[in-house]
Structure formats: C-alpha cells, structure tokens
Design an enzyme around this catalytic site. Structure first.
Site, PDB file in Angstrom:
ATOM      1  CG  ASP A 165      -1.888  -1.144   1.254  1.00 13.15           C
ATOM      2  OD1 ASP A 165      -2.493  -1.416   0.199  1.00 13.15           O
ATOM      3  OD2 ASP A 165      -2.046  -1.782   2.316  1.00 13.15           O
ATOM      4  N   GLY A 183      17.084  19.901  -3.152  1.00 12.81           N
ATOM      5  CA  GLY A 183      18.415  19.913  -2.555  1.00 12.81           C
ATOM      6  C   GLY A 183      18.325  20.011  -1.048  1.00 12.81           C
ATOM      7  CD  GLU A 402       6.153  13.783   4.470  1.00 20.17           C
ATOM      8  OE1 GLU A 402       5.204  13.670   3.674  1.00 20.17           O
ATOM      9  OE2 GLU A 402       6.599  14.890   4.837  1.00 20.17           O
TER      10      GLU A 402
END
Length: 707
Positions: A165, A183, A402
């Site tokens: 997933d 960067g 995240e």
C-alpha cells in the site's frame, strides 16, 4: 603655513588616539562552488505561496493578485500574526524546512479516497539512505507506523514487493513523480493520499542529512561500549568534540565517546576507519597498509586513483603492484562533507586556512555561521572544502508526519502538532491531541482496552568480543582487530536474503551448454567479484584465477524469477547493490529478493527510438553510462533517470571500438565492447579512453582451452 593647520593636525592626531577601538571583523571569503540564492524576499514569497497552494486558492476566490490575500491565508493556516504583510515572522516561517505537501489543496494530478478501506496496511522500503545504518532506518519507520497504530485500529506489515500500500523511497531532485526535491534543506519529504499506484507512497529527499535529530549516527566497533553509537558532542579532557577524533591516541585510530562525557563515564568505541578494516575488495576486510605502492607511486592515504567510480580504496599490503590485494575504505558520516566543491569527501584535520591551522570544523571566513572544513591539508593552496554535517533531520519524526499524509491526514494549523507542516525536533511524545482527533475521525479509535504506545529502542550495532583498551589514550598493535566485514554494512538486501549460489538449479551439462562453446553471449556483467555470462535463460559464473573455468549453467528463473529468458544487458550498481536487467524496451531492478519492474525505458528518460540498452559502464559515484547502438547517455542510478543533455556518440568518447557492439560491460575496472566472438578492451590513461587489447571472450577472458 596657515595658523589653523597645526591645530587641525593636532585635532586629527588626538581624534585618532581617543577614538574607540574598532572590533576586528572576520575575513569573509568567497568559497569556490558555494551555492547562494539570489531570491529577493518578494520572489521567495511568490514562489512559496504558489508551491503550497495559497496563491491559487486566493485567485479562485476572486481576490486581487497582490500578495496580501494569499499572505493572510498562509498566516491563518500556520497560526502566525495575521497582518497580510511580508513581515519577519512570515519570512522566518517560509525559510523553515518543511514537508512538501501543499497546505491548501493536494497534489492535483491524483484523484482518490482520503482513507484506506482496510485496516492491515502494508509497506515496502524500496531503497535506503546512506546516512544511517539500515537497521536504524528500518526501526525509525517501524516506530513511526507504531505511533498511528497505537491510537487507531490500523496495523502495519512490512512486505518486500511493489504491491505494498505504501512504498517508501529515498530520492533526489526529480525522482519520477513530477514533484522534484530542492536539494538540502527546504523541502524534506512528501507523501500522497491513500489510493492505488503511487498514491499512499512516501518519498524522502536524500540530499538531506538523515539522522535521529541529534547529529550523525556513527556506530562504533570494539572499545568498551558494546557497539553503541557515538554521542555528539562529547567531552574529553574538558574539551567538546562534535566528530570522531584521534586525540589522546598515538596510533591514529579515530574514536568517540558513546556518552556525553567521556571524562566521567569512560565509555568509548572506535569509529569506522581504514586503519581498522576495509570493505569489499579481495583482502577479507583487512585494514589498509600505509604507505603502499600502486603503479610505482607511494600512497599514505586512501585514494581514488585508478578507478572511474570515485570510490576510495587502499592496498592491504605494502605493494599493490606485487600482491594485488585491496579493499574499499569505510566512510564516516561525522566527517563526510556536504555541498561545497568536495561533496562526499572527508574533512582533513588539521588543515590550513588563511595561514592558520584548524583541527575542527570552523565558521571562519563565512558570513552565515555555517561550519565547514577543508578536504585537503591546505585550503589556501587547494581550495577544496565542504560543509560539516549538522544535526540532521529526524527520520523518525519526518516519517511519522509523512505516514500521516499516506493515511489521509492534511496539514494541521496547530504548531505543536506532528502534522504541522514545518519541521520541529522533539524528544517528547510526537502526537498532539489534534493529530489523534484527525486520524480517529478517519479510522476510529483503537478497540478497548487501549494499550499504551509501545516503547522501542533504536537497535545498536553489535561488536565482536575483543580485548579492549581501558581508555582511548593507547592500544598495543597486537590488540588492534584485523578481522573486518566481507562487505559494506549497507550492502544487504532490502528483503529476505536470496538463496545462495549453491542452491541454484544446475542444468544437466552437455557439451553445447559449456560456456566455452558459446559463440555470442546475450549479456555479460561483473556482479560482486565474479563475471556473470547470460545466454538463452541460463547463466554461468566465472572467477579469475589460474585454472579457473566457468561454473554452471544455472537457470536465470531460479535466481531471478521475474526475468525473461533473453537479456540485452546487465549491470550492478556497487553502492546500493541493485541489479539492473534490460531486455528490449523493458528494465527490471532487483534489490536482494525484491524486484521493481518491468518498467518501460521511457520511464528512465529514454525515448521511443531506443529499442534496447546494450551495455553499461560506471561513470562516477552513483552514475552509469548506458549504451544503445551508436549512442550513450549518463544515467543517475538513485534517481533512475538519464540526463537528456548527456546524449553522445560512442565513437566520440571511445574511439576505436566497433560501432555495432551487442554488449558493453565493465570488468576489473576496464571497459569491454563485444562484437561477435571478440572484444575490444578500453583503458583510461590521462583521461583518454584507448583500446589496449582485442581478443576472444572465451579464450582470453574465460581462459577456455583452444583445442
């Protein structure tokens, strides 16, 4: 002379004598290769507001195109004073490292649900950063998922395939999803909301220094700390150290304290060093021997001479020319520089700068206060430098943020929340009530009784038992360990270990299956320290040496079951140990037992006119040259993308080789161009590629008998 002139002179002299002394100003130096942004505050604001969704939302509301409305939106979202002006607090927020997911709106290319409709979420770690040991990265991701499973019914299972997933990837710049990284610093990572394909995936910028938020992680060997990681900074003899040091030792071995204060705790270990061990090579991990002789010259340090891939190596005996024994030098994250004009090189201490000697990183010569070092012993003459490692970003905290996006959460406007877009290091519980309320709104609470979040600790590398010195000041040469690893710590597979060569199915041998009877091989590649030869679904292995013969054949399907029978070219990227297999317009990438692919060549940036890839050669650290017919391209292995500007004609770079080669490979640091049964060998001397030998693949490389 006027009567006033003596008075003026007296006043000038007195003025000089009684003026307050000026503070000595530090000399500012223009460092070669230093990247500086020329964006004005206004330009920075315009770019920021557009990237993170504020300008588009303001325009959709029909508000003016001045920055005011968009700035008000941003200030409200980030809980800043709502002035509508580009004030100092707003500029400071814009310059703070953050998540790359827009604050308003989403990645617009993708549509999908805002939550998963099953509770057992799978994840796959596609690749790794070199900044941390793999075990530490694995643990950071597992702990990040555990935060969310502790407050919801969700469970997270690691798998080893792209069917997961959530696919976790480290990448740089343009890494294949259309949302490039920028960067070091700035944009740290991004993730996509739940759904099929790339949705749900989390990407981390590998130009950042990933740590646990408190500086580089340097595992130790030997000493008396059982392999614990270095603690930076640490105190030794009343002085603070932010990197491994040789102070207090007479043998030059770098060491560190594994607690904040060596003077009180007496705990230490040795840092990675070529004086302790080497990696890979053919010397069984033995340490470097300094000085050593290579091509008639004496070397007193690791070198990249003789190599095209930029890897540092050394001889493990006094004379490489005679003994041919070598290993690769281990790198140290605490002294590997970033940026500047020597990225990836090591600090050299002491070094000379403006005539003064420095034994640690310094901010002298810079107006921004950033610490730097020279990568040679004399900056004044060589001008080679880079930035010293900083505290880095906590992979655990960034990953937890995240993964919140990958589960369906948007950014929070609560500065203390984990889902606030700006990076903030904390050692306390990461989840805020706002985070918990948000995730439970999607998935509900964890079924009662609700357990406490599990306590996990970062695994530390173990060290073999050894007779250790009682402290860093000295160690007898006989106590210095000589046994080292047979390969780099980061060389392991990302999935379960593959079966060893001895378990591969051997095809019943007949004269036609003998490698010495094969006229033209489909593909040839150096994998590990062996030469692999592929033909019609089979492969052979060959190790150079007197009386050696190719072993096999073995079935390709037994070792790499996803591959087709016919291969056009194969190469191994040494740093990541990824294996790339090309057949027609497709490529497969194996990392251990895990496979990515097949993918079309256009995903690598190769156009529809490229029918196949016929070979590959190393071209610097993490770079390859890919060949097809008369053309070649420079390929970034980490980004898995060719540089379209690098396209060139083969005969311009390799004059004298056939233009219709069917295979190009690298072996023992030389390039081989195959046509029919023959090869043209190319060596690089004085930056020129010259054909130095033409021969038969079977007779001259495989040492087959000529009868």
């Amino acid at each position: 002379m006027s009567l006033w002139q003596p008075l003026v002179l007296v006043l000038l002299v007195l003025g000089c004598c009684f003026a307050a002394p000026r503070q000595r100003q530090s000399t500012l130096v223009l460092f070669p290769g230093d990247l500086r942004t020329n964006l004005t505050d206004r330009q920075l604001a315009e770019e920021y507001l557009y990237r993170y969704g504020y300008t588009r939302v303001a325009e959709m509301r029909g508000e003016s195109k001045s920055l005011g409305p968009a700035l008000l939106l941003l200030q409200k979202q980030l809980s800043l004073p709502e002035t509508g002006e580009l004030d100092s607090a707003t500029l400071k927020a814009m310059r703070t490292p953050r998540c790359g997911v827009p604050d308003l709106g989403r990645f617009q290319t993708f549509e999908g649900d805002l939550k998963w409709h099953h509770h057992n979420i799978t994840y796959w770690i596609q690749n790794y950063s070199e900044d941390l040991p793999r075990a530490v990265i694995d643990d950071a991701f597992a702990r990040a998922f555990a935060l969310w499973s502790a407050v919801t019914p969700l469970t997270f299972t690691r798998v080893y395939s792209r069917d997961a997933d959530i696919v976790i990837q480290f990448g740089v710049a343009e890494h294949g999803d259309g949302y490039p990284f920028d960067g070091k610093d700035g944009l740290l990572a991004h993730a996509f909301p739940p759904g099929p394909g790339i949705q749900g995936d989390a990407h981390f910028d590998d130009d950042e220094l990933w740590s646990l938020g408190k500086g580089v992680v340097v595992p130790t060997r030997f000493g008396n700390a059982d392999g614990a990681a270095c603690h930076f900074p640490f105190i030794f003899e009343g002085r603070s150290y932010s990197a491994c040091t040789t102070d207090g030792r007479s043998d030059g071995l770098p060491w560190c304290s594994t607690t904040a204060n060596y003077d009180t705790d007496d705990r230490f270990g040795f840092c990675p060093s070529e004086r302790l061990y080497t990696q890979d090579g053919n010397a069984d991990g033995k340490p470097c021997q300094f000085p050593f002789i290579f091509q008639g010259q004496s070397y007193s340090a690791c070198t990249t001479d003789g190599r095209s891939d930029g890897y540092r190596w050394c001889a493990t005996t006094a004379n490489y020319d005679r003994d041919k024994l070598f290993g690769f030098c281990p790198t140290r994250a605490d002294s590997t520089v970033m940026g500047g004009n020597s990225a990836g090189e090591l600090c050299v201490f002491p070094f000379t700068f403006l005539g003064k000697e420095y034994s640690t990183c310094t901010s002298e010569g810079r107006g921004d206060g950033r610490l730097w070092c020279a990568t040679t012993s004399n900056f004044d003459s060589d001008k080679k430098w880079g930035f010293c490692p900083d505290q880095g970003y906590s992979l655990f905290l960034v990953a937890a943020h995240e993964f919140g996006h990958a589960l369906g959460l948007d950014h929070s406007s609560v500065p203390e929340a984990l889902m606030y877009p700006m990076y903030r290091f904390t050692e306390g519980p990461p989840l805020h009530k706002d985070d918990v309320n948000g995730i439970r709104h999607l998935y509900g609470p964890r079924p009662e009784p609700e357990p406490r979040p599990p306590t996990t600790t970062t695994p530390q590398p173990t060290a073999p038992p050894t007779v250790c010195p009682t402290g860093p000041p000295t160690v007898h040469p006989s106590e210095r360990p000589t046994a080292g690893p047979t390969g780099p710590p980061s060389a392991g597979p990302t999935g379960p270990p593959t079966a060893g060569p001895s378990t591969a199915t051997t095809v019943p041998l007949s004269p036609v299956d003998d490698a010495c009877n094969v006229n033209i091989f489909d593909a040839i590649a150096e994998i590990g320290n062996q030469l692999y030869l592929f033909k019609d679904g089979k492969y052979w292995r060959f190790s150079e040496g007197r009386g050696s013969r190719p072993q096999g054949p073995f079935l390709i399907a037994d070792k790499w079951p996803a591959l087709p029978r016919k291969l056009d070219s194969v190469f191994e990227e040494r740093l990541s140990k990824k294996l790339f297999f090309f057949s027609g317009r497709q490529v497969w990438v194996y990392t251990g037992a895990s496979v990515l692919g097949p993918r079309r060549l256009d995903k690598l940036g190769l156009g529809a006119d490229v029918a196949q890839v016929t070979g590959a050669l190393r071209s610097g650290r993490g770079k390859m040259l890919l060949f097809s017919g008369r053309r070649l391209w420079r390929f970034d292995v980490k980004a898995q993308m060719v540089d379209p500007r690098s396209a060139s004609e083969v005969d311009r770079m390799f004059p004298g080789v056939p233009l219709d080669t069917h295979d190009v490979f690298q072996y023992r640091e030389k390039a081989y161009f195959c046509q029919d049964r023959f090869y043209w060998r190319v060596s690089s001397r004085s930056e020129l590629n010259q054909v130095d030998q033409v021969g038969y693949v079977t007779y001259d490389i495989l040492q087959c008998p000529e009868d």
